[in-house]
Structures are given as C-alpha cells and as structure tokens.
Design a protein around this motif. Structure first.
Motif, PDB file in Angstrom:
ATOM      1  N   ASP A 993       0.835  -1.204   0.000  1.00 17.75           N
ATOM      2  CA  ASP A 993       0.000   0.000   0.000  1.00 17.75           C
ATOM      3  C   ASP A 993       0.873   1.258   0.000  1.00 17.75           C
ATOM      4  N   LYS A 995       2.762   4.626  -1.180  1.00 18.19           N
ATOM      5  CA  LYS A 995       2.125   5.685  -1.985  1.00 18.19           C
ATOM      6  C   LYS A 995       2.655   5.705  -3.415  1.00 18.19           C
ATOM      7  N   LYS A 996       3.840   5.091  -3.643  1.00 10.85           N
ATOM      8  CA  LYS A 996       4.412   5.107  -4.984  1.00 10.85           C
ATOM      9  C   LYS A 996       4.102   3.808  -5.732  1.00 10.85           C
ATOM     10  N   ARG A 997       3.662   3.972  -6.982  1.00  7.88           N
ATOM     11  CA  ARG A 997       3.297   2.812  -7.793  1.00  7.88           C
ATOM     12  C   ARG A 997       4.496   1.893  -8.033  1.00  7.88           C
TER      13      ARG A 997
ATOM     14  N   GLU B  24       5.526   9.638 -11.297  1.00  6.81           N
ATOM     15  CA  GLU B  24       5.774   8.360 -10.622  1.00  6.81           C
ATOM     16  C   GLU B  24       7.170   8.281 -10.023  1.00  6.81           C
ATOM     17  N   VAL B  29       4.939  12.724  -4.698  1.00  6.17           N
ATOM     18  CA  VAL B  29       3.604  12.581  -5.271  1.00  6.17           C
ATOM     19  C   VAL B  29       3.007  11.239  -4.842  1.00  6.17           C
ATOM     20  N   VAL B  30       1.709  11.254  -4.542  1.00  9.16           N
ATOM     21  CA  VAL B  30       1.032   9.998  -4.203  1.00  9.16           C
ATOM     22  C   VAL B  30       0.401   9.436  -5.470  1.00  9.16           C
ATOM     23  N   ASP B  31       0.734   8.173  -5.838  1.00 11.10           N
ATOM     24  CA  ASP B  31       0.103   7.547  -7.007  1.00 11.10           C
ATOM     25  C   ASP B  31      -1.064   6.688  -6.528  1.00 11.10           C
ATOM     26  N   GLU B  32      -2.265   7.006  -7.040  1.00 14.81           N
ATOM     27  CA  GLU B  32      -3.427   6.178  -6.711  1.00 14.81           C
ATOM     28  C   GLU B  32      -3.316   4.832  -7.418  1.00 14.81           C
ATOM     29  N   ILE B  33      -3.845   3.785  -6.800  1.00 11.67           N
ATOM     30  CA  ILE B  33      -3.924   2.500  -7.496  1.00 11.67           C
ATOM     31  C   ILE B  33      -4.992   2.620  -8.576  1.00 11.67           C
ATOM     32  N   GLU B  37      -2.849  -0.652 -13.230  1.00 18.21           N
ATOM     33  CA  GLU B  37      -1.907  -1.250 -12.276  1.00 18.21           C
ATOM     34  C   GLU B  37      -2.363  -2.660 -11.906  1.00 18.21           C
ATOM     35  N   PRO B 104      -3.142  -4.377  -1.223  1.00 23.17           N
ATOM     36  CA  PRO B 104      -3.294  -4.094   0.208  1.00 23.17           C
ATOM     37  C   PRO B 104      -4.607  -4.719   0.703  1.00 23.17           C
ATOM     38  N   ARG B 106      -6.857  -3.687   2.458  1.00 25.20           N
ATOM     39  CA  ARG B 106      -8.058  -2.848   2.621  1.00 25.20           C
ATOM     40  C   ARG B 106      -9.049  -3.070   1.482  1.00 25.20           C
TER      41      ARG B 106
END
Lengths: 1018, 159
Positions: A993, A995-997, B24, B29-33, B37, B104, B106
């Motif tokens: 999980d 934050k970086k892909r 990336e 920077v936060v990358d959303e899933i 992906e 993850p 969640r």
C-alpha cells in the motif's frame, strides 16, 4: 658411482611403497648412465619373485620408467623385447594385469614399434584381459592403448577386421565411468570408418546407444573436467557414424522423442540432425512419417522453445538429406511424398489465421523449405498462393497481420535459395505480393502499414527478384510514410526501412530520398499544417542521421547537419534542445562510421576543424553574449565526444598535425590560426585561472584532442604543460573547468614516455602536493591538491608505474585527516570507475591488465583495518570507499574475498546515507546471485534490515532496492529461506500500500515470489 | 501431456509496458492505485492449459478491471476462451489468489465471469465469491500447487 644409488632406489621402490626413485632411474637411463639391460637384470628377481605383490611393484616400476623415456629412445629390438615380455606377463596373476597394461600403454606410445607388435598387443589384451572387471584407471589404460595403436598402427590392425570390432565391443560393454566413455566414444567412429562392422553393427550400436540420452551432471568442483556436452556430442558422433546404424538408431530416436523428458527430446532431435550428415535418404524412408509426427507435436504444442528449435532444425536437416538424392529416380518421390504430407498436415491451419496453430504450422513449413532449393520451390509454390488468397479472404486486422507475418517468414526463408538454374520461387508471385504490400501502406490500421513495410524490405533483400522501378517506388513510399504518417511506430519502421535502403541500394537513397529530405528541411515548420505535427527540423535531422550509413550519403548529410549547428550558434536566441539534437546526430554518425578510412579522412578534413573553430568562437566571444549554446555543459561535452571520437582514430601524421595546431591555439594563444579573419573580442587564454569560465572550460576540448591521440604522437614540452595544468587545477574554482583540467593532466601523465624525466617529474610533483596537502588549508588549495593527487594516482595505477604504490599509500591517509576525510572515498571512485572521456582503451591509454584487482588487494586490508580502528563518525567514509571497490572489482576477485566483507556490507545498510545504502544493496543483489551460500549465512540479519528499508520514508529508490533484494532472496537455497517465509510475507503486506506505484510493483513481485517458495520446493 | 480442451485458441496482441511518468518518479507525489496497475498484476498469469498468458488469450482485459479507491473495491471480470471451459474456476481462483497476495488488504476484491460468456457462469461466480470455499480450496495442497504454477513467472515450469 651412480650404480649403487639407483639400485638402492630400485630396492626401495619394489619393497617399500614409496614412489620415489623412479625419476632417478629414468634420468639415469636417459643420460645413458644406466643401460636398459642392466635395469631389467636388476629387476629380474623381482619380476619373477614368488610374491605377487613384489611382481606388481617390479612391473610397475618398469612401466613408470618406460613412461618417462623419450618416445624415440628405444630401438626396434628393445621395443620388441619389452612388448613380448609384457604380452607374456598378461598371463600372470590378475593383480599384476593392471601394471602390465600400464607397461603396454607406455609401449604403445613408442615410435619404433616393430611390425606386428600392434596387432600382437591388441590380440593379447583381448585374449587375456577382461577389461570391464578392472578398475577405472586400468580400463582407461586399455582404451588408451587402443587409441594410440589406431592412430599409429592402423594399417596393421585393419586386417584383423571383424575380430577387432568384436574385441572392442567386449572391451567397452558395460563401461560406467564418464571419463572412460569419452575415450570409448572417440574410438567408435574410427572403428566404423576403418573396419568391417557389418556383422556386429547391431551389437556395436547397442553397446554405445545404451547411454542415450546422456544423463550426467558433473560433480561439483569436478577435477576431471568431463562435461555433459562432451559426452553428448561424443555419443552423437557414434550414433551418426555410419548409415549401417540407421535401422537401429531411428526407432530409438523416435522412442525418445515421445518421452516426457524435455532434454531427452532435445537430444533426440539434435542426434537426428547429426545423423543426416552420414545417413542416406533411403535410410530415412520408412521412418519419415513417424519422425514428422514427433516434430509436429513439439512445434504445435510449443511447450519448450529449446525442444521446438531442435525439432525444426532436425526437420530442415532431414529435408536437406532427402533432397541430395534427387538425381536418383527413387528418391525424388521420397522428397515429394514427404513434403506433400507436411503440406497436407499444415495447410488447413494456415487458413485459420485467427487461431494459435497458424504460426507453428508456418514454422514447420518454413523449416522444411529451408532444407533445399527443391523443397523451397515445392513448398513456396503451394503456400504463397494460399496465403495470398487467405489475405484477401480475411478482413480483420489481426488475422491479416498473422497471414502477413507467416508470408514474410516464407519470403525470408527464400533468401537461402541459391538456385543456380532456377529462379527464386517468390519471383513467380512477385507482382501479386508487391501489390498487396504496397496496398497495405495506405491501410488505416498501423499494424498493417508496419507489416507492409517489413514485407517490402523483405522482398528487397531477395537478389534478382524486384525490379529497379519497384525499388524506386518502394523508396518513395517509405519516404512518404516517414514524412507523413501519423503513427510514430510506422514512422520508426519506415525510417528503419530507409536505413536499409541507404546501405543496400545507396544510389536510390541518394537519388530519391536525400533531395526530398533536404528540401523539407528548408521549409519553415512554424507555418506547416497541423496534419503532421511530428514534422520538425529535429525529426528530419534524426532521419538524415538514420540514413547516414554509407560514405556517399555521409558526405552529403554531415555538412548539412554541421551547417544547421553553425546556424544555431549564430542565432541570438539559444535553442539548447535543437543544438543538442543536431550534435547527437553528428555524434551517432561519426561513432558508427569512423572506423572506415574514407569516412575518417572526410571527418578529419571537413568536420573536425570546423567543430574546433565554432567552439573557439564561442569561448572567445564571451563579452557580447549572456548565454551561448556551446557554453552549456551537456552540449559542450557532447561536442567534445565527437571531437574525441575522430581524434582517437587519427593516424600518427594527422595526430602530430593536430597536436601542433591545438598547442598553438590553446597554449600559445594564436587563436587567429583557426579563426582566420573571423571576429574575436579578445585574447584566448584558457590555461589561466584568471580567464572567464567560458574559456577555462575549453580545457574539455583540449582534453578531447590531446588525450585521445595515439601513444606514439609526442607532445612537445610536455612537462611545462603539465606544470601549467597542475597550477590551473589548484587555482580554479569553476568545478567543470577544474575537472577538465585535472583529467587532461592525468591523461597526459598516463601516456607520458617512460624514463628518468617522468620519474623525477613525478617525484617533484609528489613533494609539491604533499606540502599543499599538509599546509594548504589556509590557502584553500588542499582540496585541489587532493583532487590532483587522486587523478594522478589513477593515471599511475592504470599504467602500473612503480611510484603508484606511494601515491596509493598517501591516499589512504586522507581518511584520518579531518580536512580531507570527506573527500577520501572519492579517490577510490576515481581510480576504480571508468570514465569515457579520459584514459580509456579507445583513447590509447596505457592500461595494465588486472589493475583493478591489484588496487583492490592493495587497499582492502587498509580499509578494513581503518574501519575497525577509527571513531564512529568516520566509519562511513571507509564504507563508502569499500562500496566503490566492490562495485567495480571483477566478480571472481570479489567472491574470493567476500566472507569477511559481508559484515561490513551489513553495517553500510545501517548508515543513513542514501547513496551508500543504494550501492550496498546493488552489490548485495548481485551477490545473492553469485555467492548464494555466503549471503545465505546472514539471512537472519539481512531480512529485518531489508524489511525496514522497504519502508524507508525519505527515498523510494531505497524502498525499491530493498524490495528487489528481498525478491532476489527467494533464489537462495530453500532450507535457508523457508524459515523466514511467514515473516516476510506478513511484513511485505505493508509496502503493497505504498504511496508510490513503482514501489508497490516491486512489493507485489517480491511477495509473490516468497509465496511461491512452497511450490519450488518440489 | 493431458488432453487439451481447446487445442487451438485465438491469440491476441499484448499491451506494451506501462510508461513511467515523471510524477511516478517523484518521491512526494502519491500515485493512486488504478485499473491498469491491477491489470498489470494479473495479465501475466499463465493459462493452466497453454504456454500463454491470460492477456494473450484475452481472458483478462484492461477494460474489464475496475477500481474504486474510495470504497476500497476492486472488480475484475474475466472471459473464458470457450463457454464450456472447465478451467474457468481455476482461472478465477488464480486471479483471486494473485490479487490477494498483491493488493493491500483494505481492498475487497470481486472476481467474476464476464456476463454471458460461460455456461455455468452463476455457479462459478458463486464459488469465487465464497470466502470460505476459496480458503478451503487453498488448503488443498494439490490445487494450491496448480494455482502457484499459474502464478509462477518462469515459463519453462513444465521441465
């Protein structure tokens, strides 16, 4: 005098069990101090002793001595006597036999063998000895005797005929040792060629083929060096030795081809291919359909690429052998029939391009077509019309694409066609194929346009198939796609096609392509229409560079590119990206074509001087400009790389001219030599620290010229130049200029002619620098001095100069010097790393082999000791230096020194210094592959560290490297990793999980591999 | 070699690798899933029958993967190569297990058959949605081995 001594030695040998004495005796005999007769006389009682053990020792001693004699030492008479003696001894007690064989082995190597003795030895051995009940080494003697005699006494052995064959079969039947098998496998083909094996063909085949397929893994650290390949190839040669084996061999191969073991299948196909070298067409007749079934099964299932490849090569080989007999009446139908069956089998798959079996069926047919010209004609005449028809029948893009791919495969295969009397079969369908291919170029789908291009290039590669008009038309089409196509992958493909055109059909490229590109280049792209947004001058320049693969074209394109660059430097506004692109194009062309003398001369005369001139202009006219494209670091260095590439290829004469030239301008300030009448705002003094940085960084250009030339090009007044460079380095504050200067210094010292002048210069330089290192803190010159020290050390270590040891020694003291310790590790990087702009092999540097290894061994103990004894704050400097050593040292060296270093690597992971952590993890990643057992011992310590680093907040690079290391760990031995599986899998849930892909990707990968441990266990 | 149900399936073009963007590579920077992906996680799963990936057989497609980051939900539809494919459950299970291991926790993951593409669609979906049954299936060491085979990255696993 010598006599009692050697007799004593003899007694000791025979009675005791010491192997000493043999040398004394054999030397005595060679030196004629002992007569052979004497030796035998003295040995007599032992050779006839009632005690078997003594007879053994006596015989052994005689054998040992004989082995040590020169091969032409004995007379025919003596040899005859000894052969008779040994032959007779074969009848003795079985425990004596091995020693007798050993003696016979020695006899078989002598040059003066009397007639008949070869046959005698073979006969007696086969009569008296049951070879397979002997030990490995003694069996080896038996094989070696045969090998020697087959080599020297073939004419004598031949009359033995089938008897010889039979006795050999008995000799090797049941052999178990791989070392002996290698010998036996070498004997079989010789027997097959020279003896009538007819009666025993099946037995001889059985006795060898029972080892097929070879299943052998050499023991670790195998001292005998028998490899699996050696056995496999040896056995292959046996099985393929004669057509007489065909009736036994082919069924066996078919049986193995249907087994479940991939390597057995592969070996069977390889052996089949080998058999086609000796077997005749008719030998294959009854097995053809079964063989093809086996090949088909492997290719269509596509389970293993390795087996598939072997099957396809075997098919080609079989077709090839079927074709050799075509003149004979019967075989013609054999080839025809076989091909007909193949076509029948594969044909309907080719009509279903949407399905998976299309490609493999195509491969089968292509492999068959590759077998011979006849096969190529038969298959292509059948298949090409079929594929053309399929192409028109199917309208879906992917289906059409599949048809085209397979069609292209056949076009490629026809390249092998060398028919002297017939035309390439593709030629018959040329018009239809070209029409289809050209029509594809205007398809809306880009995949089809690409396929069309590939197809056209394929057709152009066939000799004598396409006409001149078609070639020109193709060039026009390619150019059109390059200029106008909206899809970048099509444009790339089209550019590649044009590159092909330029190298193979240069005149067409010159006539059609070049003028059009030049014309386009002249248009102003600001105003061109929006329909082709990719069309920029940059794109066109790249295209020009791509087609510059032939001297005729290079001489046209390079001036155009240079002109473009010059225009850019003259414009008031700076366009860095365009200038960089332009230089890149020039650099690529020069790089790929400078090896040819004609191109080199062209670059020397028409490019080098111009590049030096525009760079000089930019350096000298610094007052009126605030910025200039050639001032920018990247662009300046790119320019230098072009200059360097040309200079390192120059001849001695050209080089000497260059040196004179560049010294006049850079050292003596005669800039007018290059500028001519062009304007100059002032003087050019790049070697003075007070000059502006635009001028001092010109040292990079100086470096690119003067350090790239041949070793035999001498630099006049070298030592005063070196002094200037040292002083300049010490005074400069502009770091790019300083780096260029110090590299230049090091490059010149590396190549300076050996002798007292150099030695005394180095001594005085050393003293000067030492003073500055100790006292230069106040003047601020100690850092510059350290830099000079490190680079000079590199230059000296590289050439292996005797004084280099002292320089390295001093460099080690930097760690404990509070003014220098932050720089200390840099020296290790400088020495170990390879820089592409100075002291490379291409720049003719003096590089002593294994210098990295030597430096590693020289400094490692000091680093470890320093690390252990220093205060905590300084430990990281040692670790950083160590990480540089490890990064660049050859792997084999590292592995032998590794165990004591691993704890230090673990320490490095703990230090919060991203670059150190990263380089340590890179090293560890490689080590897990190269030294799994050593790293495996530290898993308990390493896993928690890596897990922690996989959540190291400040740097994603650290997290990624840690996860990659964890993933790599799964390749370590199972018993070491399995105990950690639960922990690792649980802990790796967190980075999933992240934050970086990019981190998540590695986490998922690593976790997946840890989950899979359980399956791999089996 | 076992007998294949569908000896000659259709093969499809593979998507090119995802291009790495500047964002990336930026630590802050936060990358959303996102869907791609997740598609990247499952596209290389091996087909149980053929030496091909699920992507090459069009069993999974980027457009049939959906993510709802806010609700923590992932939905994947997969399409068996033939309507009577007896491997459908195994394929679904492999996708499920792969996502279970790679996402993850969640996320709630739904793996279903693309509507209208399989004879026993409902039954298979029910099996795949039932947590207990999935857990029980993975207790079966033989089945687990087959699933792991599909998830292993080395293609010459048959050796």
């Amino acid at each position: 005098m010598a006599a009692p001594m050697w007799i004593n030695a003899l007694e000791v040998y025979v009675n005791g069990h010491q192997a000493t004495g043999v040398d004394t005796i054999s030397k005595g005999i060679i030196g004629k101090e002992i007569q052979l007769v004497e030796l035998i006389e003295k040995l007599g009682p032992h050779l006839t002793s009632a005690d078997t053990a003594v007879r053994c020792r006596g015989t052994r001693l005689l054998g040992e001595v004989l082995h040590r004699l020169p091969k032409d030492f004995l007379t025919i008479k003596e040899v005859e006597l000894l052969v008779n003696f040994f032959s007779d001894r074969l009848k003795d007690h079985h425990s004596v036999t091995p020693h007798v064989l050993f003696g016979l082995l020695a006899m078989s190597t002598f040059t003066h063998l009397p007639p008949g003795s070869g046959q005698q030895m073979v006969k007696e051995v086969s009569k008296e000895v049951h070879v397979q009940s002997l030990a490995q080494a003694d069996r080896r003697s038996a094989y070696s005797i045969l090998i020697n005699l087959l080599h020297t006494k073939m004419e004598e052995l031949k009359p033995m005929g089938a008897d010889f064959v039979y006795s050999f079969i008995q000799t090797m039947d049941g052999e178990r040792d791989p070392r002996n098998l290698v010998l036996a496998f070498n004997i079989v083909p010789v027997i097959v060629q020279n003896f009538p094996i007819g009666m025993f063909a099946e037995e001889l085949f059985e006795v060898t083929s029972c080892y097929f397929p070879i299943d052998f893994t050499p023991p670790p650290n195998d001292p005998h060096g028998v490899t699996k390949d050696e056995l496999v190839l040896g056995l292959q040669r046996c099985m393929a030795a004669t057509p007489l084996f065909a009736q036994y061999c082919l069924p066996l191969l078919i049986e193995k081809m249907t087994s479940d073991v991939q390597s057995a299948k592969k070996d069977a196909f390889h052996t089949l291919a080998k058999c086609t070298e000796t077997y005749a067409a008719k030998d294959f007749q009854e097995f053809l359909s079964s063989l093809f079934m086996c090949m088909k099964r492997e290719v269509l299932s596509g389970v293993s690429e390795m087996v598939e490849g072997a099957a396809l090569s075997a098919l080609t080989a079989v077709v090839s052998v079927l074709s050799t007999g075509v003149q004979q009446k019967n075989s013609e139908t054999l080839l025809d029939g076989f091909l007909k069956d193949i076509i029948k089998d594969c044909r309907h798959h080719l009509t279903q391009p949407e399905l998976k079996l299309m490609y493999p069926s195509g491969k089968l047919l292509q492999a068959a077509a590759a077998g011979s010209d006849q096969a190529c004609c038969i298959i292509l005449r059948e298949i090409i019309p079929l594929l053309l028809e399929q192409f028109h029948k199917h309208t879906q893009v992917l289906n059409r694409r599949s048809v085209l791919d397979v069609l292209l495969g056949f076009i490629k295969i026809s390249k092998r066609f060398n028919g002297s009397d017939e035309k390439n079969p593709v030629a018959e369908y040329k018009d239809a194929i070209m029409t289809v291919l050209f029509s594809l170029l205007s398809e809306t789908n880009f995949l089809l346009r690409c396929a069309g291009l590939t197809g056209i290039v394929g057709m152009l590669t066939l000799t004598g198939v396409t006409s001149e008009e078609e070639q020109c038309l193709a060039a026009e089409h390619m150019l059109k796609l390059v200029l106008e196509d909206k899809d970048s992958s099509v444009r790339t493909e089209a550019t590649t096609a044009l590159t092909f055109m330029s190298s193979e059909l240069t005149w067409i490229a010159c006539k059609i392509v070049l003028p059009k590109l030049v014309e386009y280049l002249k248009t102003d792209f600001m105003e061109t229409d929006q329909s082709s947004p990719h069309l920029s001058s940059g794109y066109l320049l790249n295209t020009l560079a791509a087609i510059s693969v032939h001297k005729d074209i290079i001489q046209e394109t390079v001036p155009i590119l240079y002109q473009q660059l010059e225009d850019l430097t003259n414009r008031p506004e700076t366009d860095y990206s365009e200038a960089e692109l332009c230089l890149n194009c020039i650099a690529n062309i020069v790089q790929s074509s400078v090896q040819e003398k004609e191109n080199l001369d062209f670059f020397y005369e028409h490019l080098l001087q111009k590049l030096l001139k525009i760079s000089l202009q930019s350096f000298i006219n610094y007052l009126s400009r605030t910025e200039h494209v050639l001032w920018k670091q990247d662009i300046l260095l790119k320019l230098c790389s072009v200059i360097r590439t040309i200079c390192q290829h120059l001849s001695q004469r050209q080089g000497e001219e260059m040196v004179k030239n560049v010294l006049a301008v850079y050292v003596e300030g005669q800039s007018h030599l290059w500028l001519g009448g062009a304007e100059a705002e002032g003087a050019f003094k790049p070697l003075q620290a007070s000059s502006p940085w635009q001028q001092t960084q010109a040292l990079h250009v100086f470096l690119a010229v003067i350090c790239a030339l041949h070793q035999n090009v001498l630099v006049p007044s070298l030592y005063s130049l070196l002094d200037m460079l040292v002083n300049l380095t010490l005074q400069l504050s502009h770091s790019l200029s300083q780096l260029g200067t110090v590299k230049c210094l090091a490059g010149l010292i590396n190549k300076a002619p050996q002798g007292t002048e150099l030695d005394s210069y180095l001594e005085s330089l050393k003293q000067k620098l030492e003073t500055l290192l100790n006292t230069g803190v106040e003047s601020g010159q100690h850092q510059g001095a350290a830099l000079v020290w490190q680079w000079v050390t590199k230059a000296l270590v590289l050439r292996g100069h005797p004084i280099s040891g002292k320089f390295v020694e001093k460099m080690m003291t930097f760690f404990e010097n509070s003014n220098l310790n932050k720089l200390a590790a840099d020296g290790f990087y400088i020495v170990m790393a390879e820089f592409d702009d100075v002291m490379t092999k291409h720049m003719h540097a003096i590089i002593r082999p294994l210098y990295k290894q030597r430096f590693f061994h020289l400094t490692l103990p000091g680093l470890i000791q320093g690390f252990n004894s220093t205060i905590a704050d300084r430990k990281q400097f040692y670790l950083t230096a160590l990480s540089y050593l490890l990064r660049f040292v050859p792997k084999q060296v590292l592995l032998s020194e590794l165990p004591p270093l691993v704890p230090l690597l673990v320490q490095s992971l703990l230090i919060e210094e991203v670059s150190l952590q990263l380089s340590t993890m890179t090293t560890m990643y490689d080590l897990m592959h190269d030294a799994p057992l050593i790293l495996g011992e530290y898993l308990d310590t390493l896993i928690p560290k890596f897990l922690k680093l996989s959540r190291y907040e400040p740097s994603m690079k650290v997290r990624i490297a840690a996860l990659q290391c964890l993933g790599m760990m799964t390749t370590l031995p199972q018993h070491l990793t399995t105990p950690h599986q639960k922990t690792v899998v649980r802990e790796l849930a967190h980075p999933l999980d992240d934050k970086k892909r990019l981190v998540r990707k590695e986490a998922a990968q690593a976790r997946g591999e840890w989950y899979l441990l359980e399956t791999m266990q089996k | 070699m076992p007998i294949l149900e569908n000896v000659n399936p259709e093969i499809h073009q593979k998507a090119s690798a995802r291009e790495i963007t500047h964002a990336e590579e930026d630590d802050d920077v936060v990358d959303e899933i996102d869907g791609r992906e997740i598609f990247d996680l499952i596209r290389n799963i091996n087909d149980p029958e053929h030496p091909l990936s699920l992507e090459e057989l069009n069993v999974v497609e980027n457009s049939r993967v959906h993510v709802d980051n806010a609700q923590n939900r992932v939905m994947v539809d997969f399409t068996p190569t033939i309507p009577h494919c007896s491997m459908a459950t195994l394929i679904g299970l492999s996708i499920r297990v792969k996502l279970l291991r790679s996402l993850p926790n969640r996320f709630k993951v739904d793996v279903r058959i693309t509507p209208g593409t399989h004879a026993s669609e409902e039954a298979v979906n029910k099996q795949l949605a039932d947590k207990e049954r999935v857990a029980a299936a993975l207790e079966n060491s033989h089945l687990l081995e087959v699933v792991n085979q599909c998830l292993s990255s080395n293609k010459t696993s048959s050796e």
